[in-house]
Design a protein around this motif. Structure first.
Motif, mmCIF file in Angstrom:
data_model
loop_
_atom_site.group_PDB
_atom_site.id
_atom_site.type_symbol
_atom_site.label_atom_id
_atom_site.label_comp_id
_atom_site.label_asym_id
_atom_site.label_seq_id
_atom_site.Cartn_x
_atom_site.Cartn_y
_atom_site.Cartn_z
ATOM 1 N N ASP A 560 0.746 -1.065 0.162
ATOM 2 C CA ASP A 560 -0.032 -0.088 -0.050
ATOM 3 C C ASP A 560 0.667 1.242 0.277
ATOM 4 O OD1 ASP A 560 -2.217 -1.835 2.334
ATOM 5 O OD2 ASP A 560 -2.336 -1.428 0.345
ATOM 6 N N THR A 561 2.179 1.124 0.414
ATOM 7 C CA THR A 561 2.979 2.317 0.414
ATOM 8 C C THR A 561 4.355 2.166 -0.027
ATOM 9 O OG1 THR A 561 3.624 1.887 2.666
ATOM 10 C CG2 THR A 561 1.808 3.369 2.274
ATOM 11 N N ILE A 562 4.951 3.117 -0.450
ATOM 12 C CA ILE A 562 6.499 2.927 -0.654
ATOM 13 C C ILE A 562 7.251 3.906 0.024
ATOM 14 C CG2 ILE A 562 6.117 2.222 -2.972
ATOM 15 C CD1 ILE A 562 7.557 5.580 -2.686
ATOM 16 N N ASP A 563 8.376 3.511 0.741
ATOM 17 C CA ASP A 563 9.356 4.381 1.511
ATOM 18 C C ASP A 563 10.568 4.679 0.660
ATOM 19 O OD1 ASP A 563 8.234 2.484 4.313
ATOM 20 O OD2 ASP A 563 7.346 4.318 3.541
ATOM 21 N N ILE A 564 10.993 6.043 0.511
ATOM 22 C CA ILE A 564 12.280 6.453 0.159
ATOM 23 C C ILE A 564 13.069 7.033 1.113
ATOM 24 C CG2 ILE A 564 13.186 7.892 -1.547
ATOM 25 C CD1 ILE A 564 10.485 8.159 -2.935
ATOM 26 N N SER A 565 13.981 6.286 1.627
ATOM 27 C CA SER A 565 14.933 6.809 2.855
ATOM 28 C C SER A 565 16.177 7.437 2.176
ATOM 29 C CB SER A 565 15.080 5.876 3.734
ATOM 30 O OG SER A 565 16.378 6.048 4.509
ATOM 31 N N VAL A 566 16.627 8.686 2.490
ATOM 32 C CA VAL A 566 17.882 9.176 2.240
ATOM 33 C C VAL A 566 18.698 9.472 3.567
ATOM 34 C CG1 VAL A 566 19.072 11.359 1.097
ATOM 35 C CG2 VAL A 566 16.868 10.610 0.218
ATOM 36 N N LYS A 567 19.573 8.905 3.706
ATOM 37 C CA LYS A 567 20.265 8.922 4.893
ATOM 38 C C LYS A 567 21.826 9.220 4.887
ATOM 39 C CE LYS A 567 21.291 5.962 8.872
ATOM 40 N NZ LYS A 567 21.324 4.524 9.701
ATOM 41 N N ASP A 568 22.417 10.033 5.485
ATOM 42 C CA ASP A 568 23.722 10.491 5.541
ATOM 43 C C ASP A 568 24.479 10.208 6.823
ATOM 44 O OD1 ASP A 568 22.058 13.418 5.739
ATOM 45 O OD2 ASP A 568 23.941 12.955 7.285
ATOM 46 N N THR A 569 25.873 10.368 6.650
ATOM 47 C CA THR A 569 26.652 10.394 7.901
ATOM 48 C C THR A 569 27.446 11.554 8.319
ATOM 49 O OG1 THR A 569 28.662 9.711 6.612
ATOM 50 C CG2 THR A 569 27.229 7.920 7.646
ATOM 51 N N GLY A 570 26.480 12.667 8.063
ATOM 52 C CA GLY A 570 26.894 14.076 8.346
ATOM 53 C C GLY A 570 26.696 14.521 9.783
ATOM 54 N N VAL A 571 26.581 15.675 9.890
ATOM 55 C CA VAL A 571 26.569 16.598 10.932
ATOM 56 C C VAL A 571 25.490 16.509 11.897
ATOM 57 C CG1 VAL A 571 28.228 18.299 10.482
ATOM 58 C CG2 VAL A 571 25.511 18.625 9.984
ATOM 59 N N GLY A 572 24.305 15.941 11.579
ATOM 60 C CA GLY A 572 23.007 15.841 12.068
ATOM 61 C C GLY A 572 22.555 16.974 12.635
ATOM 62 N N ILE A 573 21.207 16.793 13.073
ATOM 63 C CA ILE A 573 20.378 18.149 13.741
ATOM 64 C C ILE A 573 20.047 17.659 15.316
ATOM 65 C CG2 ILE A 573 18.248 19.151 13.442
ATOM 66 C CD1 ILE A 573 18.457 18.120 10.347
ATOM 67 N N SER A 574 20.113 18.962 15.890
ATOM 68 C CA SER A 574 19.696 18.563 17.540
ATOM 69 C C SER A 574 18.258 18.438 17.655
ATOM 70 C CB SER A 574 20.379 19.763 18.219
ATOM 71 O OG SER A 574 19.302 21.011 17.674
ATOM 72 N N LYS A 575 17.990 17.822 18.650
ATOM 73 C CA LYS A 575 16.515 17.606 18.977
ATOM 74 C C LYS A 575 15.665 18.756 19.035
ATOM 75 C CE LYS A 575 16.984 13.037 19.666
ATOM 76 N NZ LYS A 575 16.365 11.986 18.758
ATOM 77 N N GLU A 576 16.279 19.708 19.454
ATOM 78 C CA GLU A 576 15.649 21.268 19.792
ATOM 79 C C GLU A 576 15.474 21.560 18.428
ATOM 80 O OE1 GLU A 576 18.391 20.429 21.014
ATOM 81 O OE2 GLU A 576 17.969 20.141 23.217
ATOM 82 N N GLU A 577 16.003 21.424 17.325
ATOM 83 C CA GLU A 577 15.838 22.099 16.149
ATOM 84 C C GLU A 577 15.041 21.234 14.951
ATOM 85 O OE1 GLU A 577 19.653 25.183 15.649
ATOM 86 O OE2 GLU A 577 19.847 22.903 15.156
ATOM 87 N N GLN A 578 14.969 19.916 15.455
ATOM 88 C CA GLN A 578 14.167 19.051 14.491
ATOM 89 C C GLN A 578 12.864 19.334 14.397
ATOM 90 O OE1 GLN A 578 14.689 14.778 15.383
ATOM 91 N NE2 GLN A 578 16.850 14.909 15.888
ATOM 92 N N ALA A 579 12.236 19.974 15.365
ATOM 93 C CA ALA A 579 10.815 20.228 15.317
ATOM 94 C C ALA A 579 10.569 21.654 14.462
ATOM 95 C CB ALA A 579 10.019 20.796 16.680
#
Length: 669
Positions: A560-579
């Protein structure tokens, strides 16, 4: 001794004796005066009974402290008793330390002959039992109270002692917790490392089989409150906890119950129950508790019988079962607990005025308050009418502002189109110059001139990307952005897009890895929107991944669905800024560098385009651990599917080069 000295001493004794006789002859009823005479001066006339109380904790806020205070008051009221109190420090079970402590204690009281030694807890009775064969203790009547372990009473030397035992019915406490929190699957048992806590732990072990299918007991043991707080927070914030014992801070100094609860609640928000009176009113929700006064009363009765000469073997140990449920209504309200779920016989502290009977003055006061409330309600009703008029006026202004905003949006869209037209002409001219340079029609005498030409081209693409994003955002806001679906093999689409950016990734020494669980999956797809979404995510991944890193593109095809994942090994994003990262014009602060600058529109556009395709976007990221964006799209029905549409599968990326250059214009290669 010579005759003169002997006569002198005898004369002094005679004078003292005559003085006392005169006092008793002339003041026969002045017992109060006689009782105030210092006991040390009358030791040769009055025979005292001596009592030694042993305890391991005398903090006035704790259970043992209240017990000691009650017993001291009772014994001190009898002038024929001399009371001594010793605080033991042997809770660490250090044999050498305990031996030294015992040696000093026996040396201190070497001249005393105690008529009773009364132990107030498990630690002190263990101490006495360990050294009972010492001549300082042997044959001395030993009594106890506050002792948890019943099984040891049949062993030597405990069978020579008597006193008051405590043995809480822990099943009643657990049943009460489960009645209040029926969904509970874990209960934390928080203990210090004293003998008392170890005995309580055994009692919990004994009842745990009765709850094995319903709830699990998590045992957390330490004397240090910081260790307790850390362990408790790792068990989850929603399950109840039962506090047993007293704790120390990092400096190994005992802390009071209020500070204990304050420290725990910094990292733990679940309900706190207790078996210790000291925590009630200090932050604990409630507990199943003994009264220290009632327990002390029983201990005093046993001690009185011993002092009156009753043999120890004739005094059977007393099991104090006078436990009661006590709850703090302030914490009951704070934790959202329904009082109907609490035991009916419970006692409450911090009760509020609603639960009390009202006297006549209180009723009169309430009537006055009610009258004032009615007046205020009338006043607020009038104010409400006035506010509604103001609200209608504000609504009219709002509608006018919305019209103006629409005009502004249309202006920005039209203006952006005009700029993009002019910019395309400039970029076409640059393209023509590149062709002339490649054909040798234009020769740069200085290599810096060719470099400057590449700067112009790169910044032109960057400006074009910004304008395209701005146009798309305004279209989405205005509702003019439409979808066009055609049946395609989505595996080929995502794979081709991924392969098309390999060159850009390799220029930054970054590996691109593509993986799929299916080699062919036909479904209706809006190719243009999917291109924009995937290229934006790949652009971000490469932009924020350092040299030597990897970008993983994973396609998962479901029914019923397809998932497209783009994953990197970069600097990341803090929990506070993800929202905030999907908000327009927002960039994560850790990406604030010249090499990773941008407008902050890209992810906002990705989210809007994904929602336009009825999909969702999910972000998983940690600082310095990389980021993963997952696009989940529904598989739509083949309403307009046709065999002819499949012909375009292999040809759709033929003119992708300029589009990719635009999307990757923010990356300094």
């Amino acid at each position: 001794m010579d005759t003169y000295t002997f006569l002198n001493i005898s004369y002094k004794k005679l004078k003292c004796t005559l003085f006392l006789v005169i006092i008793f002859l002339f003041f026969p009823y002045n017992n109060a005066l006689a009782s105030t005479v210092n006991s040390d001066t009358l030791d040769f006339n009055i025979k005292y009974k001596e009592i030694l109380i042993l305890t391991s904790n005398t903090d006035n806020m704790l259970w043992e402290g209240k017990l000691l205070k009650y017993l001291s008051q009772q014994f001190s009221s009898d002038n024929s008793l001399k009371l001594y109190t010793e605080i033991l420090s042997s809770v660490n079970n250090d044999e050498e330390y305990m031996d030294k402590e015992a040696e000093l204690l026996f040396m201190k009281y070497a001249k005393n002959k105690f008529n009773l030694i009364l132990c107030l807890d498990d630690e002190s009775i263990e101490f006495v039992a360990k050294y009972y064969n010492n001549k300082a203790l042997y044959n001395t009547p030993i009594a106890y109270c506050g002792v948890n372990e019943l099984s040891k009473l049949n062993r030597y030397p405990y069978n020579f002692f008597t006193g008051v035992l405590e043995s809480p019915n822990l099943r009643l406490l657990i049943d009460s917790i489960l009645s209040t929190y029926p969904e509970t699957t874990n209960i934390n048992i928080v203990l210090d490392e004293t003998i008392s806590s170890k005995q309580i732990k055994k009692l919990f072990y004994n009842i745990s089989p009765y709850y094995s299918s319903q709830v699990k007991f998590n045992y957390i043991s330490s004397n240090n409150i910081e260790d307790i707080s850390f362990a408790l927070s790792s068990k989850g914030n929603d399950c109840p906890s039962i506090l047993v014992g007293n704790f120390n801070n990092a400096s190994n100094t005992s802390i009071n119950p209020e500070d204990t609860v304050t420290i725990l609640k910094k990292s733990y928000s679940g309900p706190l129950y207790t078996l210790n009176h000291a925590y009630i009113g200090k932050g604990a929700l409630g507990g199943y508790l003994l009264s220290p006064e009632n327990h002390g009363k029983l201990a005093y009765e046993v001690a009185t019988r011993i002092l009156n000469g009753d043999p120890l073997h004739s005094i059977s140990p007393i099991l104090d079962l006078d436990y009661m449920f006590i709850f703090d209504l302030k914490e009951v309200s704070y934790n959202g607990v329904d009082r109907k779920t609490l035991p009916k016989s419970s006692i409450y502290v911090n009760d509020n005025w609603i639960n009390r009977k009202f006297s006549a003055p209180v009723v009169l006061l309430l009537l006055i308050v009610l009258f004032i409330v009615i007046i205020l309600m009338m006043f607020f009703a009038i104010k409400k009418t006035e506010n509604e008029k103001k609200a209608n006026l504000a609504k009219a202004r709002y509608n006018e502002a919305m019209v103006n905003d629409k005009i502004k949006t249309e202006f920005i869209t039209n203006f952006s189109h005009e700029i993009r037209t002019l910019l395309n002409v400039m970029l076409s001219s640059l393209q023509l110059l590149d062709i002339y340079k490649d054909n040798g029609k234009i020769i740069f005498t200085d290599d810096k001139d060719a470099t400057k030409l590449s700067y112009i081209r790169r910044n032109g693409f960057r400006l074009l990307k910004l304008i395209n994003n701005l146009i798309d955002i305004t279209k989405l806001e205005s509702g003019f952005y439409h979808t066009e679906f055609e049946v395609q093999n989505i595996v080929d689409i995502i794979e081709d897009i991924t392969l098309s950016v390999v060159e850009y990734a390799e220029a930054k020494n970054i590996n691109i890895i593509f993986d799929t669980n299916d080699e062919e999956f036909l479904m209706p797809v809006d190719v243009e929107k999917l291109d924009r979404i995937t290229l934006n995510l790949l652009s971000n991944a490469i932009k924020f991944t350092p040299s030597g890193g990897c970008v993983y593109v994973t396609l998962t095809c479901n029914n019923d669905t397809i998932d497209i994942s783009v994953k990197d090994t970069g600097v990341g994003i803090s929990k506070e800024e993800q929202a905030l990262i999907f908000n327009r014009f927002i960039q994560a602060s850790n990406t604030n560098s010249a090499s990773t600058s941008g407008s902050g529109i890209g992810l906002s556009l990705v989210k809007s385009l994904t929602e336009l395709l009825d999909g969702t976007i999910t972000l998983n990221s940690e600082l310095n651990m990389g980021s993963e964006f997952i696009i989940t799209l529904p598989v739509k029905d083949f309403d307009k599917a046709s065999e002819d549409a499949l012909i375009q599968v292999n040809a759709r990326l033929a003119n992708q080069s300029d589009k990719i250059k635009v999307e990757f214009s923010d990356i300094n290669l």
